[in-house]
Write a protein that holds these residues in place. Structure first.
Motif, PDB file in Angstrom:
ATOM      1  N   ALA C 115       0.838  -1.192   0.000  1.00 17.75           N
ATOM      2  CA  ALA C 115       0.000   0.000   0.000  1.00 17.75           C
ATOM      3  C   ALA C 115       0.874   1.243   0.000  1.00 17.75           C
ATOM      4  CB  ALA C 115      -0.916  -0.010   1.222  1.00 17.75           C
ATOM      5  N   GLN C 116       1.969   1.211   0.808  1.00 18.65           N
ATOM      6  CA  GLN C 116       2.840   2.382   0.886  1.00 18.65           C
ATOM      7  C   GLN C 116       3.586   2.612  -0.420  1.00 18.65           C
ATOM      8  OE1 GLN C 116       5.175   1.519   4.361  1.00 18.65           O
ATOM      9  NE2 GLN C 116       3.685   2.427   5.751  1.00 18.65           N
ATOM     10  N   SER C 117       3.943   1.513  -1.095  1.00 15.25           N
ATOM     11  CA  SER C 117       4.731   1.705  -2.318  1.00 15.25           C
ATOM     12  C   SER C 117       3.853   2.204  -3.454  1.00 15.25           C
ATOM     13  CB  SER C 117       5.453   0.406  -2.704  1.00 15.25           C
ATOM     14  OG  SER C 117       4.519  -0.567  -3.063  1.00 15.25           O
ATOM     15  N   ALA C 118       2.515   2.182  -3.264  1.00 17.93           N
ATOM     16  CA  ALA C 118       1.631   2.788  -4.252  1.00 17.93           C
ATOM     17  C   ALA C 118       1.573   4.304  -4.067  1.00 17.93           C
ATOM     18  CB  ALA C 118       0.236   2.186  -4.147  1.00 17.93           C
ATOM     19  N   ALA C 119       2.008   4.782  -2.883  1.00 14.86           N
ATOM     20  CA  ALA C 119       2.079   6.223  -2.625  1.00 14.86           C
ATOM     21  C   ALA C 119       3.422   6.739  -3.151  1.00 14.86           C
ATOM     22  CB  ALA C 119       1.945   6.478  -1.127  1.00 14.86           C
ATOM     23  N   LEU C 260      24.902  -0.760   8.854  1.00 13.09           N
ATOM     24  CA  LEU C 260      25.009  -0.330   7.463  1.00 13.09           C
ATOM     25  C   LEU C 260      24.825  -1.523   6.515  1.00 13.09           C
ATOM     26  CD1 LEU C 260      25.599   2.228   5.815  1.00 13.09           C
ATOM     27  CD2 LEU C 260      27.982   1.426   5.633  1.00 13.09           C
ATOM     28  N   GLY C 261      25.550  -2.608   6.804  1.00 11.61           N
ATOM     29  CA  GLY C 261      25.429  -3.803   5.961  1.00 11.61           C
ATOM     30  C   GLY C 261      23.987  -4.301   5.938  1.00 11.61           C
ATOM     31  N   GLY C 262      23.373  -4.310   7.120  1.00 10.26           N
ATOM     32  CA  GLY C 262      21.991  -4.776   7.219  1.00 10.26           C
ATOM     33  C   GLY C 262      21.049  -3.898   6.436  1.00 10.26           C
ATOM     34  N   ALA C 263      21.247  -2.582   6.530  1.00 15.97           N
ATOM     35  CA  ALA C 263      20.347  -1.657   5.839  1.00 15.97           C
ATOM     36  C   ALA C 263      20.461  -1.823   4.335  1.00 15.97           C
ATOM     37  CB  ALA C 263      20.659  -0.223   6.255  1.00 15.97           C
ATOM     38  N   LEU C 264      21.704  -1.976   3.848  1.00 22.21           N
ATOM     39  CA  LEU C 264      21.890  -2.147   2.399  1.00 22.21           C
ATOM     40  C   LEU C 264      21.217  -3.436   1.932  1.00 22.21           C
ATOM     41  CD1 LEU C 264      25.596  -0.962   1.954  1.00 22.21           C
ATOM     42  CD2 LEU C 264      23.468   0.209   1.255  1.00 22.21           C
ATOM     43  N   LEU C 265      21.424  -4.488   2.716  1.00 20.15           N
ATOM     44  CA  LEU C 265      20.831  -5.784   2.374  1.00 20.15           C
ATOM     45  C   LEU C 265      19.303  -5.685   2.377  1.00 20.15           C
ATOM     46  CD1 LEU C 265      21.900  -8.624   1.811  1.00 20.15           C
ATOM     47  CD2 LEU C 265      21.507  -9.173   4.220  1.00 20.15           C
ATOM     48  N   ALA C 266      18.773  -5.037   3.431  1.00 25.98           N
ATOM     49  CA  ALA C 266      17.323  -4.915   3.546  1.00 25.98           C
ATOM     50  C   ALA C 266      16.768  -4.121   2.368  1.00 25.98           C
ATOM     51  CB  ALA C 266      16.956  -4.227   4.856  1.00 25.98           C
ATOM     52  N   ARG C 267      17.482  -3.049   1.980  1.00 26.90           N
ATOM     53  CA  ARG C 267      16.970  -2.247   0.880  1.00 26.90           C
ATOM     54  C   ARG C 267      16.937  -3.074  -0.401  1.00 26.90           C
ATOM     55  NH1 ARG C 267      19.515   3.269  -1.361  1.00 26.90           N
ATOM     56  NH2 ARG C 267      21.048   1.741  -2.050  1.00 26.90           N
ATOM     57  N   ARG C 268      17.950  -3.923  -0.564  1.00 25.76           N
ATOM     58  CA  ARG C 268      17.969  -4.756  -1.770  1.00 25.76           C
ATOM     59  C   ARG C 268      16.796  -5.731  -1.778  1.00 25.76           C
ATOM     60  NH1 ARG C 268      23.285  -7.961  -3.320  1.00 25.76           N
ATOM     61  NH2 ARG C 268      21.904  -9.753  -3.197  1.00 25.76           N
ATOM     62  N   VAL C 269      16.579  -6.386  -0.633  1.00 27.68           N
ATOM     63  CA  VAL C 269      15.490  -7.375  -0.563  1.00 27.68           C
ATOM     64  C   VAL C 269      14.130  -6.681  -0.727  1.00 27.68           C
ATOM     65  CG1 VAL C 269      14.388  -9.124   0.865  1.00 27.68           C
ATOM     66  CG2 VAL C 269      16.859  -8.853   0.938  1.00 27.68           C
ATOM     67  N   PHE C 270      13.964  -5.532  -0.066  1.00 28.39           N
ATOM     68  CA  PHE C 270      12.705  -4.791  -0.180  1.00 28.39           C
ATOM     69  C   PHE C 270      12.455  -4.405  -1.638  1.00 28.39           C
ATOM     70  CE2 PHE C 270      10.843  -3.058   3.929  1.00 28.39           C
ATOM     71  CZ  PHE C 270      11.353  -4.081   4.702  1.00 28.39           C
ATOM     72  N   ARG C 271      13.511  -3.911  -2.285  1.00 33.62           N
ATOM     73  CA  ARG C 271      13.350  -3.452  -3.656  1.00 33.62           C
ATOM     74  C   ARG C 271      12.975  -4.618  -4.570  1.00 33.62           C
ATOM     75  NH1 ARG C 271      18.028   0.318  -5.218  1.00 33.62           N
ATOM     76  NH2 ARG C 271      16.837   1.846  -4.049  1.00 33.62           N
ATOM     77  N   ARG C 272      13.633  -5.737  -4.352  1.00 34.10           N
ATOM     78  CA  ARG C 272      13.362  -6.919  -5.179  1.00 34.10           C
ATOM     79  C   ARG C 272      11.893  -7.318  -5.054  1.00 34.10           C
ATOM     80  NH1 ARG C 272      16.960 -11.352  -3.120  1.00 34.10           N
ATOM     81  NH2 ARG C 272      15.132 -11.832  -1.869  1.00 34.10           N
ATOM     82  N   THR C 273      11.324  -7.183  -3.833  1.00 33.88           N
ATOM     83  CA  THR C 273       9.951  -7.631  -3.610  1.00 33.88           C
ATOM     84  C   THR C 273       8.930  -6.580  -4.013  1.00 33.88           C
ATOM     85  OG1 THR C 273      10.916  -8.641  -1.662  1.00 33.88           O
ATOM     86  CG2 THR C 273       8.549  -8.855  -1.931  1.00 33.88           C
ATOM     87  N   LEU C 274       9.225  -5.311  -3.713  1.00 31.84           N
ATOM     88  CA  LEU C 274       8.222  -4.262  -3.930  1.00 31.84           C
ATOM     89  C   LEU C 274       8.253  -3.679  -5.333  1.00 31.84           C
ATOM     90  CD1 LEU C 274       8.487  -2.299  -0.556  1.00 31.84           C
ATOM     91  CD2 LEU C 274       6.676  -3.840  -1.285  1.00 31.84           C
ATOM     92  N   VAL C 275       9.436  -3.636  -5.939  1.00 31.69           N
ATOM     93  CA  VAL C 275       9.530  -3.050  -7.272  1.00 31.69           C
ATOM     94  C   VAL C 275       9.655  -4.179  -8.279  1.00 31.69           C
ATOM     95  CG1 VAL C 275      10.763  -1.395  -8.716  1.00 31.69           C
ATOM     96  CG2 VAL C 275      10.724  -1.095  -6.250  1.00 31.69           C
TER      97      VAL C 275
END
Lengths: 310, 269, 276
Positions: C115-119, C260-275
């Protein structure tokens, strides 16, 4: 003709929830081998009646015998011989399609080997063999419904209770369910079903009762009910105006009866085409005209003054 | 006479068969990760034993019990870990999982349409929880004996005690689950459980508490469970162990009766 | 400050006369606001488990067991030695609790992230907003815990206030990689596995309840590798007012690397799923 013992016999059956009376003193008899229906709108008391017959809801009053036994005292013994397909599918989401049948069979004490064999046959019967190892969640609504019906048959029941078997299904899925139920009926299984679809009742039921507000307002075969409470044909007239009332007034004397609905006027007549000609002779120009056969919907409208599906 | 007794017996065997079919469903539902989670369940009390019993135990040294015996801190803590893990395991299965099956999956709505009755559902779920809990307890007792925290004979005697503890908390949990309104209520239960875990004579003898706290603690079910298992495992039990057994049997009986009655009310509407 | 006005950054008023939807200057704050609205309804339930339970642990375990540890640990009473450990492990528990089931649910059950990624939000905003909320939870819980343990007299140095930035960093160090983990698992049973094989062993063996020096050599190295041990050492130094076993900079860098490592990893996984 010798008298046949009814499988289900209710006399003055009542179900109350607090101050609310869901079922208000009904008399019903279901004979072996027949397909019996409860027709009525939501809230008519159909599901409460079905739950009492399924021995999972103790009656608040009156008398109820199922297979000659008392549902309160002999619940397990009766349920052993019933098949139940509830209004909402309560399949087990953690099991596969086939496991849903085999574990359910175990509740009836059916040996594992027999359960597996029966599950195979039933999946074939409801055309789900290819989905045997799938989980339940990805199945379509129609498939889930068929699986629930298969589950209701796992103990080879004498009576199958179906609470709104096709509500929420698309037309194709409905026809598939009807066709399977019809085959069961041919095999001699007694079917008891509730519905608020008149076409379903007409398709499946030998005999039915029309329920409204917890009471039975009519009883008979679909044909007999239509003959008794309606005319052979119905003309549906839709006028292009805010209110249909003004036009309905001008139709007085035409046909046996006139019903005014918010969006159309129903004209109950023996000969539809002749009636349409008379309407035109009066100089009325409806935007839309439809001539059809009377249905149970018309019976219900006549008996209660309301439509079945709002 | 035979005709009077026989139908009863048939009834009991049918009821236990039906209860077993409820447990069987749970075995069928064991899949992949969940299975792994289940099998690894016994490591948790073991980790606590190693950390608190051995690690903190090195700081505490030996403990002199009220009866005068001197035991290592690990030997003192181990029976309490067993009792509380029997409690936690039984409660998890009979509250959290049971609630989910009843309220969310609507599993029992399907089951009551068969000859299986609410009481048999309760027994079946409890039996399943005990099968699982019993296996954990056995594994833990083997470790206790191997670490020389108890003798083999005492460990064998402690097993039925641990199973009784599981049954008592399982029945209690099932009764509680029928009163739960939403998942939020489980937070409260979890907190209550942790509070019991801290204060039931688990880490220090209850005799160390002020008198009032001590009396309060001694009537809680986990205290009785710890007391029973510690008595057996350390060989310090006596007549008071009988009190523990009676207490736990009573909790189990009342829990089961309440659970079955409430389930009947909730399901047979 | 009530959550509503406090969390929303003042939005630009569109220059045209007609009101247009506007973006807050820092979109992640809008995401944080979403969680704070929910928090206003549920904070009471959380208070008991995340705050009262550690206090009860201080009482039941620290005081109770402490009475049997006559010589104390490292020259201080056991209770005083234990409290900083509990500060760090409570932060760990809160951070992990809020970055497992909630994240999993936002993908699989409630689907909030979709829902948030539609905003008009970027993946980084969605992630940062949720991480900020985890930080908020960690800091409020620990602040309350500090207050109570201070009243107990278990904090021996004003440096105790320095535990707040430490637990904030620890929170990020464990929450960020956990976000990535919770976003990638297929069943919530894996989350329970993380607690059983990650969080619980870490809590029990990373120097919270007893010094890691008494662990056998191999296990001790493992304890040093956990982010929790580094935070425990810093917190303990702070509340006792002594020097940590490791250099402060070393501890902070190690935790920052996890974050930092965790945040980068999380952003990658989030992006893969949401985008997609």
């Amino acid at each position: 003709m010798t008298t046949v013992q009814p499988l289900i016999r209710a006399r003055g059956l009542v179900k109350r929830f607090g101050d609310f009376t869901a079922v208000d003193g009904i008399d019903v008899e279901v004979l072996p081998g027949e397909a019996f229906g409860f027709l009525g709108p939501n809230g008519a008391g159909k599901s409460s009646t079905m739950r009492m017959i399924g021995c999972i809801s103790p009656p608040s009053g009156g008398e109820l015998r199922i297979l000659g036994m008392d549902p309160v005292r002999d619940g397990p013994a009766i349920r052993a011989r019933l098949g139940v397909c509830p209004q909402l599918d309560n399949l087990d989401p953690e099991l596969t399609v086939q496991e849903n049948l085999t574990t359910y069979a175990r509740y009836f004490g059916i040996p594992r080997r027999v359960a597996r064999e029966r599950a195979r046959e039933l999946l074939d019967f409801v055309q789900l063999t290819e989905r045997a190892d799938s989980k339940v969640e990805p199945l379509s609504g129609g498939m889930k419904r068929r699986l629930t019906i298969a589950r209701a048959l796992v103990n080879e029941p004498e009576i199958v209770l179906l609470d709104e078997p096709t509500t929420g299904l698309d037309p194709q899925a409905r026809h598939l369910v009807w066709e399977r139920l019809f085959r069961l009926k041919q095999q001699g299984v007694t079917l008891v079903l509730t519905t608020h679809y008149m076409d379903e009742a007409e398709q499946l039921c030998d005999r039915l009762v029309v329920m409204d507000g917890g009471r039975i307002v009519a009883e008979g075969s679909p044909r007999a009910l239509i003959e008794r409470y309606s005319t052979r044909e119905v003309v549906e007239l839709r006028f292009a105006a805010e209110s249909q009332e003004a036009f309905a007034g001008k139709l007085d004397g035409l046909g046996e009866r006139v019903e005014v609905l918010p969006d159309r006027v129903l004209l109950y007549v023996a000969d539809g085409d002749a009636a349409v000609a008379e309407v035109q002779a009066l100089g009325l120009t409806p935007a839309n005209v439809l001539v059809r056969r009377s249905s149970l919907e018309d019976v219900f409208l006549h008996l209660t003054g309301r439509t079945l599906v709002e | 006479m035979v005709s009077l007794v026989l139908p009863r017996l048939v009834d009991v065997s049918a009821a236990s068969r039906r209860s077993a079919s409820v447990a069987e469903r749970n075995i069928a539902a064991l899949k992949s990760v969940y299975w792994l989670l289940l099998v690894s369940g016994f490591v948790e009390p073991l980790l606590y034993l190693l950390s608190i019993g051995v690690g903190v135990g090195a700081l505490v040294g030996d403990l002199t019990l009220p009866g005068g015996q001197v035991v290592t801190y690990a030997a003192f803590v181990a029976p309490a870990m067993l009792a509380s893990s029997a409690m936690t395991g039984a409660l998890a299965e009979t509250t959290f999982n049971f609630f989910g099956k009843m309220k969310y999956m609507k599993l029992y709505d399907g089951v009551i349409a068969t000859p299986v009755q609410p009481f048999e559902i309760a027994l079946g779920e409890l039996g399943w929880a005990m099968l699982r809990g019993g296996a954990y307890s056995a594994a833990f007792l083997v470790v206790m004996a191997a670490m020389d925290l108890t003798t083999v004979g005492r460990a064998a005697a402690a097993f039925p005690a641990a199973v009784l503890v599981g049954f008592a908390f399982g029945a209690l949990g099932m009764a509680l689950a029928t009163f739960m309104r939403s998942w939020q209520d489980f937070d409260l239960m979890g907190s209550a459980q942790f509070t019991l875990f801290l204060f039931s004579g688990t880490f220090v003898p209850a005799e160390a508490y002020p008198a009032i706290v001590r009396w309060l603690v001694e009537v809680t079910p986990l205290y009785r469970a710890v007391h029973l298992i510690r008595g057996v495992a350390l060989g310090t039990g006596g007549w008071s162990s009988l009190l523990d057994v009676l207490y736990l049997v009573a909790v189990m009986t009342v829990g089961l009766l309440v659970a079955a009655r409430r389930m009947g009310r909730l399901l047979y509407r | 400050m009530d959550g509503e006005s406090g969390a929303v950054i003042v939005v630009d008023v569109a220059s045209s006369a007609r009101a247009r939807p506007t973006r807050s200057r820092v979109p992640a704050f809008a995401v944080l606001h979403y969680y704070l609205v929910g928090y206003r309804r549920t904070w009471r339930a959380g208070v008991f488990s995340s705050f009262l339970l550690p206090v009860l642990t201080v009482l039941g375990f620290g005081l109770g067991v402490g009475a049997y540890i006559d010589q104390g640990v490292d020259g201080v009473p056991y209770l005083d030695w234990l409290v900083p450990g509990l500060i760090a492990s409570t932060a760990l528990q809160v951070a992990l609790g809020d970055s497992t089931w909630p994240v999993f649910s936002n993908f699989q059950w409630v689907k909030t992230y979709y829902a948030q990624s539609a905003a008009p939000l970027r993946v980084g905003d969605i992630l940062a907003g949720h991480l900020l909320y985890v930080l908020f939870r960690v800091l409020t819980t620990i602040a309350a815990f500090l207050l109570v343990t201070g009243l107990f007299g278990a904090l021996r140095s004003p440096w105790a206030l320095a535990t707040l930035p430490v637990v904030a960093l620890l929170g990020l160090a464990v929450a960020a990689p956990t976000f990535a983990y919770s976003a990638s698992v297929s069943s919530d049973s894996w989350l329970a596995m993380l607690f059983r094989f990650g969080v619980i062993p870490m809590t029990l063996f990373a120097g919270v309840f007893f010094p890691v020096e008494s662990l056998p050599e191999g296990l001790r190295q493992l304890a040093y590798a956990t982010p929790l041990w580094h935070a425990v050492d810093l917190c303990r130094a702070a509340t006792l007012g002594v020097a940590p076993q490791w250099s402060v900079a070393g501890h902070l860098l190690y935790l920052a690397a996890w974050a930092l490592g965790g945040a980068l990893l999380a952003r990658r996984v989030f992006r893969r799923t949401l985008v997609v």
